[in-house]
Design an enzyme around this catalytic site. Structure first.
Site, PDB file in Angstrom:
ATOM      1  N   THR A  55      37.671  54.460  60.305  1.00 27.97           N
ATOM      2  CA  THR A  55      38.128  54.335  58.919  1.00 27.97           C
ATOM      3  C   THR A  55      37.184  55.056  57.966  1.00 27.97           C
ATOM      4  O   THR A  55      35.991  55.195  58.252  1.00 27.97           O
ATOM      5  CB  THR A  55      38.214  52.837  58.544  1.00 27.97           C
ATOM      6  OG1 THR A  55      38.356  52.718  57.121  1.00 27.97           O
ATOM      7  CG2 THR A  55      36.947  52.076  58.942  1.00 27.97           C
ATOM      8  N   ASP A  56      37.723  55.448  56.811  1.00 28.11           N
ATOM      9  CA  ASP A  56      36.864  56.074  55.785  1.00 28.11           C
ATOM     10  C   ASP A  56      35.850  55.072  55.216  1.00 28.11           C
ATOM     11  O   ASP A  56      34.876  55.469  54.576  1.00 28.11           O
ATOM     12  CB  ASP A  56      37.720  56.685  54.667  1.00 28.11           C
ATOM     13  CG  ASP A  56      38.610  55.696  53.922  1.00 28.11           C
ATOM     14  OD1 ASP A  56      38.620  54.492  54.281  1.00 28.11           O
ATOM     15  OD2 ASP A  56      39.302  56.117  52.980  1.00 28.11           O
ATOM     16  N   GLU A  57      36.097  53.771  55.451  1.00 33.62           N
ATOM     17  CA  GLU A  57      35.183  52.762  54.876  1.00 33.62           C
ATOM     18  C   GLU A  57      33.778  52.856  55.462  1.00 33.62           C
ATOM     19  O   GLU A  57      32.840  52.306  54.892  1.00 33.62           O
ATOM     20  CB  GLU A  57      35.732  51.347  55.091  1.00 33.62           C
ATOM     21  CG  GLU A  57      37.050  51.140  54.391  1.00 33.62           C
ATOM     22  CD  GLU A  57      37.360  49.674  54.095  1.00 33.62           C
ATOM     23  OE1 GLU A  57      36.469  48.822  54.195  1.00 33.62           O
ATOM     24  OE2 GLU A  57      38.520  49.405  53.756  1.00 33.62           O
ATOM     25  N   TYR A 112      33.233  44.128  57.747  1.00 34.07           N
ATOM     26  CA  TYR A 112      34.270  44.908  58.441  1.00 34.07           C
ATOM     27  C   TYR A 112      33.823  46.354  58.614  1.00 34.07           C
ATOM     28  O   TYR A 112      33.811  46.890  59.728  1.00 34.07           O
ATOM     29  CB  TYR A 112      35.602  44.863  57.662  1.00 34.07           C
ATOM     30  CG  TYR A 112      36.551  45.976  58.065  1.00 34.07           C
ATOM     31  CD1 TYR A 112      37.145  45.993  59.318  1.00 34.07           C
ATOM     32  CD2 TYR A 112      36.821  47.040  57.187  1.00 34.07           C
ATOM     33  CE1 TYR A 112      37.991  47.033  59.703  1.00 34.07           C
ATOM     34  CE2 TYR A 112      37.657  48.084  57.556  1.00 34.07           C
ATOM     35  CZ  TYR A 112      38.245  48.074  58.813  1.00 34.07           C
ATOM     36  OH  TYR A 112      39.070  49.102  59.187  1.00 34.07           O
ATOM     37  N   LYS A 134      32.859  48.635  62.011  1.00 33.30           N
ATOM     38  CA  LYS A 134      33.519  49.894  62.394  1.00 33.30           C
ATOM     39  C   LYS A 134      32.489  51.015  62.505  1.00 33.30           C
ATOM     40  O   LYS A 134      32.563  51.848  63.414  1.00 33.30           O
ATOM     41  CB  LYS A 134      34.602  50.266  61.367  1.00 33.30           C
ATOM     42  CG  LYS A 134      35.782  49.310  61.302  1.00 33.30           C
ATOM     43  CD  LYS A 134      36.616  49.273  62.564  1.00 33.30           C
ATOM     44  CE  LYS A 134      37.426  50.522  62.778  1.00 33.30           C
ATOM     45  NZ  LYS A 134      38.328  50.367  63.978  1.00 33.30           N
TER      46      LYS A 134
HETATM   47  P1  NAD Z   1      46.081  45.240  62.141  1.00 30.94           P
HETATM   48  O1  NAD Z   1      45.184  44.130  61.747  1.00 30.94           O
HETATM   49  O2  NAD Z   1      47.458  45.333  61.550  1.00 30.94           O
HETATM   50  O3  NAD Z   1      46.281  45.239  63.731  1.00 30.94           O
HETATM   51  C1  NAD Z   1      45.230  45.003  64.615  1.00 30.94           C
HETATM   52  C2  NAD Z   1      45.826  44.681  65.984  1.00 30.94           C
HETATM   53  O4  NAD Z   1      44.732  44.496  66.904  1.00 30.94           O
HETATM   54  C3  NAD Z   1      46.645  43.393  66.032  1.00 30.94           C
HETATM   55  O5  NAD Z   1      47.833  43.600  66.736  1.00 30.94           O
HETATM   56  C4  NAD Z   1      45.745  42.402  66.764  1.00 30.94           C
HETATM   57  O6  NAD Z   1      46.452  41.421  67.501  1.00 30.94           O
HETATM   58  C5  NAD Z   1      44.973  43.335  67.680  1.00 30.94           C
HETATM   59  N1  NAD Z   1      43.669  42.766  68.078  1.00 30.94           N
HETATM   60  C6  NAD Z   1      42.717  42.229  67.265  1.00 30.94           C
HETATM   61  N2  NAD Z   1      41.682  41.786  67.988  1.00 30.94           N
HETATM   62  C7  NAD Z   1      41.963  42.074  69.285  1.00 30.94           C
HETATM   63  C8  NAD Z   1      41.268  41.878  70.504  1.00 30.94           C
HETATM   64  N3  NAD Z   1      40.068  41.293  70.528  1.00 30.94           N
HETATM   65  N4  NAD Z   1      41.833  42.293  71.651  1.00 30.94           N
HETATM   66  C9  NAD Z   1      43.062  42.889  71.634  1.00 30.94           C
HETATM   67  N5  NAD Z   1      43.780  43.096  70.510  1.00 30.94           N
HETATM   68  C10 NAD Z   1      43.221  42.693  69.345  1.00 30.94           C
HETATM   69  O7  NAD Z   1      45.255  46.558  61.867  1.00 30.94           O
HETATM   70  P2  NAD Z   1      45.745  48.010  61.380  1.00 30.94           P
HETATM   71  O8  NAD Z   1      45.765  48.045  59.910  1.00 30.94           O
HETATM   72  O9  NAD Z   1      46.928  48.409  62.162  1.00 30.94           O
HETATM   73  O10 NAD Z   1      44.475  48.874  61.842  1.00 30.94           O
HETATM   74  C11 NAD Z   1      44.422  49.402  63.161  1.00 30.94           C
HETATM   75  C12 NAD Z   1      43.134  50.188  63.325  1.00 30.94           C
HETATM   76  O11 NAD Z   1      43.093  51.247  62.370  1.00 30.94           O
HETATM   77  C13 NAD Z   1      41.868  49.355  63.087  1.00 30.94           C
HETATM   78  O12 NAD Z   1      40.915  49.764  64.024  1.00 30.94           O
HETATM   79  C14 NAD Z   1      41.440  49.731  61.678  1.00 30.94           C
HETATM   80  O13 NAD Z   1      40.044  49.633  61.546  1.00 30.94           O
HETATM   81  C15 NAD Z   1      41.896  51.177  61.603  1.00 30.94           C
HETATM   82  N6  NAD Z   1      42.252  51.682  60.267  1.00 30.94           N
HETATM   83  C16 NAD Z   1      43.127  51.007  59.462  1.00 30.94           C
HETATM   84  C17 NAD Z   1      43.512  51.560  58.236  1.00 30.94           C
HETATM   85  C18 NAD Z   1      44.497  50.853  57.332  1.00 30.94           C
HETATM   86  O14 NAD Z   1      44.714  51.304  56.206  1.00 30.94           O
HETATM   87  N7  NAD Z   1      45.153  49.784  57.755  1.00 30.94           N
HETATM   88  C19 NAD Z   1      42.992  52.790  57.835  1.00 30.94           C
HETATM   89  C20 NAD Z   1      42.076  53.443  58.674  1.00 30.94           C
HETATM   90  C21 NAD Z   1      41.747  52.887  59.892  1.00 30.94           C
HETATM   91  O1  DAU Z   2      40.355  52.708  53.800  1.00 31.36           O
HETATM   92  C1  DAU Z   2      40.844  52.257  55.020  1.00 31.36           C
HETATM   93  C2  DAU Z   2      40.882  50.751  55.027  1.00 31.36           C
HETATM   94  O2  DAU Z   2      41.959  50.362  54.189  1.00 31.36           O
HETATM   95  C3  DAU Z   2      41.047  50.176  56.429  1.00 31.36           C
HETATM   96  O3  DAU Z   2      39.907  50.495  57.185  1.00 31.36           O
HETATM   97  C4  DAU Z   2      41.232  48.654  56.377  1.00 31.36           C
HETATM   98  O4  DAU Z   2      41.510  48.156  57.669  1.00 31.36           O
HETATM   99  C5  DAU Z   2      42.405  48.351  55.461  1.00 31.36           C
HETATM  100  O5  DAU Z   2      42.561  46.951  55.340  1.00 31.36           O
HETATM  101  C6  DAU Z   2      42.195  48.976  54.076  1.00 31.36           C
HETATM  102  O6  DAU Z   2      41.089  48.341  53.394  1.00 31.36           O
HETATM  103  P1  DAU Z   2      41.164  47.967  51.828  1.00 31.36           P
HETATM  104  O7  DAU Z   2      40.191  46.899  51.572  1.00 31.36           O
HETATM  105  O8  DAU Z   2      41.122  49.206  51.005  1.00 31.36           O
HETATM  106  O9  DAU Z   2      42.699  47.428  51.782  1.00 31.36           O
HETATM  107  P2  DAU Z   2      43.370  46.155  51.054  1.00 31.36           P
HETATM  108  O10 DAU Z   2      44.847  46.326  51.183  1.00 31.36           O
HETATM  109  O11 DAU Z   2      42.758  44.886  51.465  1.00 31.36           O
HETATM  110  O12 DAU Z   2      42.983  46.411  49.527  1.00 31.36           O
HETATM  111  C7  DAU Z   2      43.304  47.614  48.848  1.00 31.36           C
HETATM  112  C8  DAU Z   2      42.714  47.521  47.453  1.00 31.36           C
HETATM  113  O13 DAU Z   2      43.424  46.520  46.712  1.00 31.36           O
HETATM  114  C9  DAU Z   2      41.246  47.097  47.417  1.00 31.36           C
HETATM  115  O14 DAU Z   2      40.572  47.795  46.374  1.00 31.36           O
HETATM  116  C10 DAU Z   2      41.297  45.603  47.097  1.00 31.36           C
HETATM  117  C11 DAU Z   2      42.556  45.484  46.246  1.00 31.36           C
HETATM  118  N1  DAU Z   2      43.284  44.205  46.360  1.00 31.36           N
HETATM  119  C12 DAU Z   2      43.641  43.786  47.607  1.00 31.36           C
HETATM  120  C13 DAU Z   2      44.311  42.587  47.792  1.00 31.36           C
HETATM  121  C14 DAU Z   2      44.700  42.107  49.158  1.00 31.36           C
HETATM  122  C15 DAU Z   2      43.616  43.466  45.235  1.00 31.36           C
HETATM  123  O15 DAU Z   2      43.310  43.878  44.112  1.00 31.36           O
HETATM  124  N2  DAU Z   2      44.281  42.283  45.394  1.00 31.36           N
HETATM  125  C16 DAU Z   2      44.630  41.803  46.632  1.00 31.36           C
HETATM  126  O16 DAU Z   2      45.201  40.678  46.709  1.00 31.36           O
END
Ligand code: NAD
Ligand code: DAU
Length: 342
Positions: free
Chosen positions: A127-129, A155, A159
């Site tokens: 992730t970019d985080e 988190y 990562k």
């Molecule tokens: P998500 O939380 O929707 O899904 C995570 C999945 O992993 C779930 O199905 C969960 O059951 C499974 N899981 C969790 N712990 C596990 C374990 N110990 N063993 C097996 N399975 C397990 O997450 P997402 O948003 O789909 O993110 C997927 C990946 O992409 C993550 O690695 C996250 O860091 C990365 N990522 C997410 C975003 C985003 O915007 N959501 C952006 C960049 C990178």
């Molecule tokens: O940048 C990639 C990341 O994006 C991934 O690595 C993470 O897995 C994914 O969860 C996401 O992280 P963020 O923290 O950016 O996403 P989230 O949807 O939780 O929040 C997006 C923005 O909105 C953040 O600045 C917090 C804000 N927010 C979020 C929630 C849930 C609110 O203001 N109110 C809310 O209730």
């Protein structure tokens, strides 16, 4: 060429979309999904995939070495793509430990299995985080692959740790590995704890829309299918040992996203409630995707306006998918996280 691709975390948001992407893009590939089905994993996301003879599902925890080795023994995957993770920043602030065990140690178990069973490639979905954040008043600054790692939340620290471990395995044991660091994804099947689905659902139900701080934090949004296409390209043509940033230069303030959702749902903006900020809240994420564009020819296809409409239409048309979630344990989560805020 026939290949078996093992996808961890495929019952989650991006992993689920990736399963469908790969089944469609590669008619000669078999896909094995490994997921422990945490609160974020949902088998109904994979309902259509399970109809395919080229898809198999194994319920397993990536931290469980014996079971993971057994799965590698059974399927002998050529490629492993690790999406499995605890993914929500707010949850990591309340309970960091599971983030460390799954996101770091789970990654180690998978890499050990790749080495033991001779997988050709391990791809870590990062992730970019991991780069921390950028100032709001410096629109000229972006994260490149050379930006130092500087995580803000448990988190993102987990990562970043996993990324370091992947690079260490590559150098020490010669593991063939790649890493992608993507910006915020949006699209179908995203768990309702995340900004876009949470706001859509609350707006539709006339509930307060809890915006952290002043809503000025900026995220760089990418439609999930574009992320899947980027990973597929990295698997095909990415160089061993390289990191690729993935993002589409689509920076938006949170408040502007929430206003767009109000417009789409017809909800009144008076529902917007500015609440106590997230601890350590990153200000701005912005990816420089030049490397993946230049070296692999990747460009995002989906414009934000189209992607957001597609996403919100999907949530509107798939109420049963998210209603099942929000009527269960999610209620307790919501009360704990937002009870004293809204
Ligand atoms: P998500 O939380 O929707 O899904 C995570 C999945 O992993 C779930 O199905 C969960 O059951 C499974 N899981 C969790 N712990 C596990 C374990 N110990 N063993 C097996 N399975 C397990 O997450 P997402 O948003 O789909 O993110 C997927 C990946 O992409 C993550 O690695 C996250 O860091 C990365 N990522 C997410 C975003 C985003 O915007 N959501 C952006 C960049 C990178
Ligand atoms: O940048 C990639 C990341 O994006 C991934 O690595 C993470 O897995 C994914 O969860 C996401 O992280 P963020 O923290 O950016 O996403 P989230 O949807 O939780 O929040 C997006 C923005 O909105 C953040 O600045 C917090 C804000 N927010 C979020 C929630 C849930 C609110 O203001 N109110 C809310 O209730």
């Amino acid at each position: 060429m026939k290949k078996t691709v093992l996808v961890t975390g495929g019952a989650g948001f991006i992993g689920g979309n990736f399963v469908y992407y790969m089944l469609g893009a590669h008619p000669d590939y078999d896909i094995v999904c490994v997921d422990s089905l945490t609160y974020a994993g949902n088998l109904s996301t994979l309902k259509k995939a399970k109809e395919s003879a080229r898809f198999a599902f194994e319920k397993a925890d990536i931290r469980d070495r014996g079971t993971i080795n057994g799965i590698f023994e059974k399927y002998r995957p050529n490629v492993v793509v690790n999406f499995a993770a605890e993914s929500h920043v707010d949850r990591s602030i309340k309970n960091p430990e599971v983030f460390l065990t799954t996101n770091i140690l789970g990654t180690q178990v998978l890499m050990d299995a790749c080495i033991a069973y001779g997988a050709e490639r391990f791809h870590q979905v990062s992730t970019d985080e991991v780069y921390g954040d950028l100032p709001l008043d410096r629109p000229d600054m972006f994260f490149t692959e050379k930006t130092p790692l500087k995580a803000s939340s448990p988190y993102s620290a987990s990562k970043a740790s996993a990324d370091l471990l992947v690079m260490a395995y590559h150098r020490t044991y010669g593991l063939n590995a790649t890493i992608s660091r993507c910006s915020n994804n949006y699209g179908p099947y995203q768990f309702p704890e995340k900004l876009i689905p949470l706001m859509f659902i609350n707006a539709g139900e006339g509930k307060p829309l809890p915006v952290y701080g002043k809503g000025e934090n900026v995220r760089d949004w990418l439609y999930v299918e574009d992320h899947c296409a980027a990973i597929d390209l990295i698997l095909e043509n990415g160089k061993n040992g390289e990191v690729y940033n993935v993002g589409g230069h689509n920076e938006m303030r949170n408040i502007d996203i929430v206003r767009l959702i109000c417009k789409y749902t017809g909800a009144s903006e008076t529902l917007i409630k500015f609440v106590t900020d997230r601890k350590g809240h990153d200000l701005r994420y912005a990816i420089d995707p030049e490397k993946i564009k230049r070296e692999l020819g990747w460009t995002p296809r989906t414009k934000f306006a189209d992607g957001l409409k597609k996403t919100l239409d999907w949530y509107r048309e798939n109420e049963s998918w998210w209603k099942e979630i929000v009527s269960g344990e999610y209620k307790n989560y919501y009360a704990k996280m937002y009870g004293d805020k809204v």
